[in-house]
Design a protein around this motif. Structure first.
Motif, PDB file in Angstrom:
ATOM      1  N   SER A  10      42.731  57.692  56.291  1.00  0.00           N
ATOM      2  CA  SER A  10      44.004  58.141  55.718  1.00  0.00           C
ATOM      3  C   SER A  10      43.902  58.124  54.197  1.00  0.00           C
ATOM      4  O   SER A  10      43.368  57.174  53.621  1.00  0.00           O
ATOM      5  CB  SER A  10      45.141  57.228  56.182  1.00  0.00           C
ATOM      6  OG  SER A  10      45.286  57.283  57.581  1.00  0.00           O
ATOM      7  N   LYS A  51      48.108  61.293  53.704  1.00  0.00           N
ATOM      8  CA  LYS A  51      49.426  60.833  54.150  1.00  0.00           C
ATOM      9  C   LYS A  51      50.470  60.937  53.048  1.00  0.00           C
ATOM     10  O   LYS A  51      51.669  60.993  53.326  1.00  0.00           O
ATOM     11  CB  LYS A  51      49.343  59.384  54.633  1.00  0.00           C
ATOM     12  CG  LYS A  51      48.358  59.154  55.773  1.00  0.00           C
ATOM     13  CD  LYS A  51      48.686  60.009  56.984  1.00  0.00           C
ATOM     14  CE  LYS A  51      47.727  59.750  58.141  1.00  0.00           C
ATOM     15  NZ  LYS A  51      47.940  60.700  59.255  1.00  0.00           N
ATOM     16  N   ILE A 107      44.308  53.043  50.126  1.00  0.00           N
ATOM     17  CA  ILE A 107      45.446  52.141  50.361  1.00  0.00           C
ATOM     18  C   ILE A 107      45.972  51.604  49.030  1.00  0.00           C
ATOM     19  O   ILE A 107      47.185  51.589  48.780  1.00  0.00           O
ATOM     20  CB  ILE A 107      45.038  50.981  51.290  1.00  0.00           C
ATOM     21  CG1 ILE A 107      44.711  51.518  52.687  1.00  0.00           C
ATOM     22  CG2 ILE A 107      46.153  49.938  51.377  1.00  0.00           C
ATOM     23  CD1 ILE A 107      44.114  50.476  53.626  1.00  0.00           C
ATOM     24  N   LYS A 109      56.597  52.443  49.471  1.00  0.00           N
ATOM     25  CA  LYS A 109      55.168  52.099  49.449  1.00  0.00           C
ATOM     26  C   LYS A 109      54.790  51.276  50.676  1.00  0.00           C
ATOM     27  O   LYS A 109      53.768  51.546  51.319  1.00  0.00           O
ATOM     28  CB  LYS A 109      54.825  51.338  48.174  1.00  0.00           C
ATOM     29  CG  LYS A 109      54.861  52.179  46.916  1.00  0.00           C
ATOM     30  CD  LYS A 109      54.636  51.353  45.673  1.00  0.00           C
ATOM     31  CE  LYS A 109      54.767  52.203  44.407  1.00  0.00           C
ATOM     32  NZ  LYS A 109      54.630  51.411  43.161  1.00  0.00           N
ATOM     33  N   GLU A 110      55.581  50.290  50.992  1.00  0.00           N
ATOM     34  CA  GLU A 110      55.276  49.429  52.139  1.00  0.00           C
ATOM     35  C   GLU A 110      55.373  50.218  53.453  1.00  0.00           C
ATOM     36  O   GLU A 110      54.538  50.052  54.347  1.00  0.00           O
ATOM     37  CB  GLU A 110      56.226  48.234  52.162  1.00  0.00           C
ATOM     38  CG  GLU A 110      56.008  47.258  51.009  1.00  0.00           C
ATOM     39  CD  GLU A 110      54.556  46.858  50.837  1.00  0.00           C
ATOM     40  OE1 GLU A 110      53.908  46.467  51.817  1.00  0.00           O
ATOM     41  OE2 GLU A 110      54.032  46.971  49.687  1.00  0.00           O
ATOM     42  N   ASN A 111      56.373  51.072  53.553  1.00  0.00           N
ATOM     43  CA  ASN A 111      56.492  51.902  54.757  1.00  0.00           C
ATOM     44  C   ASN A 111      55.312  52.861  54.886  1.00  0.00           C
ATOM     45  O   ASN A 111      54.784  53.088  55.981  1.00  0.00           O
ATOM     46  CB  ASN A 111      57.798  52.707  54.726  1.00  0.00           C
ATOM     47  CG  ASN A 111      59.021  51.846  54.918  1.00  0.00           C
ATOM     48  OD1 ASN A 111      58.929  50.738  55.460  1.00  0.00           O
ATOM     49  ND2 ASN A 111      60.179  52.327  54.486  1.00  0.00           N
ATOM     50  N   LYS A 161      52.275  52.466  53.712  1.00  0.00           N
ATOM     51  CA  LYS A 161      51.038  51.742  54.035  1.00  0.00           C
ATOM     52  C   LYS A 161      50.865  51.510  55.528  1.00  0.00           C
ATOM     53  O   LYS A 161      49.730  51.377  56.000  1.00  0.00           O
ATOM     54  CB  LYS A 161      50.989  50.416  53.281  1.00  0.00           C
ATOM     55  CG  LYS A 161      50.664  50.547  51.795  1.00  0.00           C
ATOM     56  CD  LYS A 161      50.598  49.173  51.140  1.00  0.00           C
ATOM     57  CE  LYS A 161      50.346  49.272  49.658  1.00  0.00           C
ATOM     58  NZ  LYS A 161      50.325  47.934  49.010  1.00  0.00           N
ATOM     59  N   THR A 162      51.951  51.462  56.269  1.00  0.00           N
ATOM     60  CA  THR A 162      51.829  51.253  57.721  1.00  0.00           C
ATOM     61  C   THR A 162      51.121  52.425  58.386  1.00  0.00           C
ATOM     62  O   THR A 162      50.600  52.286  59.496  1.00  0.00           O
ATOM     63  CB  THR A 162      53.214  51.070  58.376  1.00  0.00           C
ATOM     64  OG1 THR A 162      53.976  52.281  58.223  1.00  0.00           O
ATOM     65  CG2 THR A 162      53.977  49.915  57.740  1.00  0.00           C
ATOM     66  N   GLN A 163      51.069  53.587  57.703  1.00  0.00           N
ATOM     67  CA  GLN A 163      50.387  54.758  58.265  1.00  0.00           C
ATOM     68  C   GLN A 163      48.892  54.721  57.986  1.00  0.00           C
ATOM     69  O   GLN A 163      48.144  55.567  58.468  1.00  0.00           O
ATOM     70  CB  GLN A 163      50.978  56.039  57.674  1.00  0.00           C
ATOM     71  CG  GLN A 163      52.447  56.222  57.967  1.00  0.00           C
ATOM     72  CD  GLN A 163      52.983  57.485  57.351  1.00  0.00           C
ATOM     73  OE1 GLN A 163      52.346  58.549  57.423  1.00  0.00           O
ATOM     74  NE2 GLN A 163      54.156  57.416  56.746  1.00  0.00           N
ATOM     75  N   TYR A 164      48.443  53.726  57.205  1.00  0.00           N
ATOM     76  CA  TYR A 164      47.026  53.624  56.847  1.00  0.00           C
ATOM     77  C   TYR A 164      46.312  52.609  57.745  1.00  0.00           C
ATOM     78  O   TYR A 164      45.227  52.215  57.492  1.00  0.00           O
ATOM     79  CB  TYR A 164      46.872  53.226  55.377  1.00  0.00           C
ATOM     80  CG  TYR A 164      47.273  54.327  54.403  1.00  0.00           C
ATOM     81  CD1 TYR A 164      46.321  54.919  53.572  1.00  0.00           C
ATOM     82  CD2 TYR A 164      48.581  54.754  54.308  1.00  0.00           C
ATOM     83  CE1 TYR A 164      46.680  55.914  52.671  1.00  0.00           C
ATOM     84  CE2 TYR A 164      48.947  55.750  53.409  1.00  0.00           C
ATOM     85  CZ  TYR A 164      47.990  56.327  52.593  1.00  0.00           C
ATOM     86  OH  TYR A 164      48.354  57.304  51.704  1.00  0.00           O
TER      87      TYR A 164
END
Length: 324
Positions: free
Chosen positions: A7, A86, A304, A317-319, A321-324
């Motif tokens: 990602s 992403k 990341i 940003k935190e949301n 990162k969950t896709q990585y």
């Protein structure tokens, strides 16, 4: 794990320089404009940044309507999705799209609509950066940024400002007034600098509030400059293929990637201009990987960490990162 499956985060991608050949041809046909496709792509025979920038004159002919701008954003977002990106920030200079009478508000409406639709079509977050041009008078850029700030809505995808264009002839000092204006509006700022060997443009840009530096290759072998960049947690938006073509570097090794990684200097890898440079983000990472400059794990880590330098809120940003 392979490069495509990682990602990715792209923070330095120009709209006009990245519109696909297919869409350019389609827009030219619809608008009855003659386009010489060979004029919009460069290779290693390019001699300088100035020569590289002439490619945009042809592309801009077909990007003067709301429809073409909206479709261009969707087109670039689709290409980014194919690279497994992403999050992308696509930058453009609104004043280059007024030839047929579009206002800045109409231009913003068009790119916003493109970003909105792209996010419904592909699993990608799309934001927009507005470029002021170094060659324009400070009052012109300040007027542009004022118009953008007045336009901004809660759902706007426009998240920051940039300065682009010929750096050597218009150094950071020359655009200082316009840069300082962006800080009064509390706007996110990135800045093209260090493409012409001008380390001082990088340092001065950071001192004036730039949180990221576009390219910045003049600093990669300067220990004092790298220390300054690290201290200020400023991310370098590295664009390898573009820098090779503009002769900002002579070889990919000159980017000094190993030192950046080992010293913890914030950076990420970008395409700059996908179509003009005939590249994509997977190709950029493949180039570095093949030269043993980055491992797959480092590529994953860099993307990341780049999220932390995106021009979005901490929650976003935190949301993301969950896709990585």
């Amino acid at each position: 794990m392979n490069i495509h499956n990682i990602s990715k985060t792209e923070l330095h991608c120009h709209l006009d320089g990245s519109v696909s050949i297919a869409l350019i041809k389609q827009l030219a046909k619809e608008q009855d404009i003659n386009i010489n496709i060979s004029d919009i792509q460069v290779d290693q025979s390019c001699n300088s940044l100035d020569e590289y920038l002439t490619s945009f004159d042809t592309i801009l002919k077909v990007l003067q309507t709301k429809d073409s701008l909206k479709r261009a954003v969707i087109d670039v977002a689709e290409q980014a999705h194919q690279d497994n990106i992403k999050y992308i920030e696509i930058r453009f200079a609104p004043l280059f799209h007024t030839d047929l009478g579009l206002t800045v508000n109409e231009i913003c409406d068009a790119v916003n609509a493109g970003a909105e639709q792209a996010e419904t079509l592909f699993p990608i977050k799309v934001n927009i950066l507005v470029c002021g041009m170094r060659l324009h008078p400070n009052e012109t850029n300040i007027k542009l940024f004022t118009d953008i700030n007045d336009y901004k809505q809660d759902d706007s995808h426009i998240v920051g400002f940039d300065f682009a264009g010929p750096e050597e002839a218009f150094p950071t000092k020359a655009i200082q007034e316009a840069i300082e204006f962006t800080s009064t509006t509390q706007s996110h700022l990135t800045l093209h600098a260090g493409e012409c060997g001008c380390v001082h443009n990088i340092i001065e840009g950071i001192q004036l509030g730039a949180k990221r530096i576009g390219h910045g290759v003049a600093a990669v072998n300067d220990d004092e400059a790298l220390s300054f960049i690290k201290t200020h947690n400023t991310l370098l938006e590295i664009c390898p293929t573009s820098n090779l073509q503009t002769k900002a570097i002579q070889s990919v090794e000159e980017i000094n990637i190993r030192t950046l990684i080992e010293q913890g200097i914030p950076f990420n890898i970008n395409t700059d201009n996908r179509t003009v440079s005939s590249t994509n983000l997977n190709k950029e990472y493949e180039l570095l990987h093949e030269h043993n400059l980055m491992t797959l794990e480092e590529i994953k880590d860099i993307n990341i960490k780049a999220v932390d330098h995106a021009f979005i809120s901490s929650i976003e940003k935190e949301n993301l990162k969950t896709q990585y």
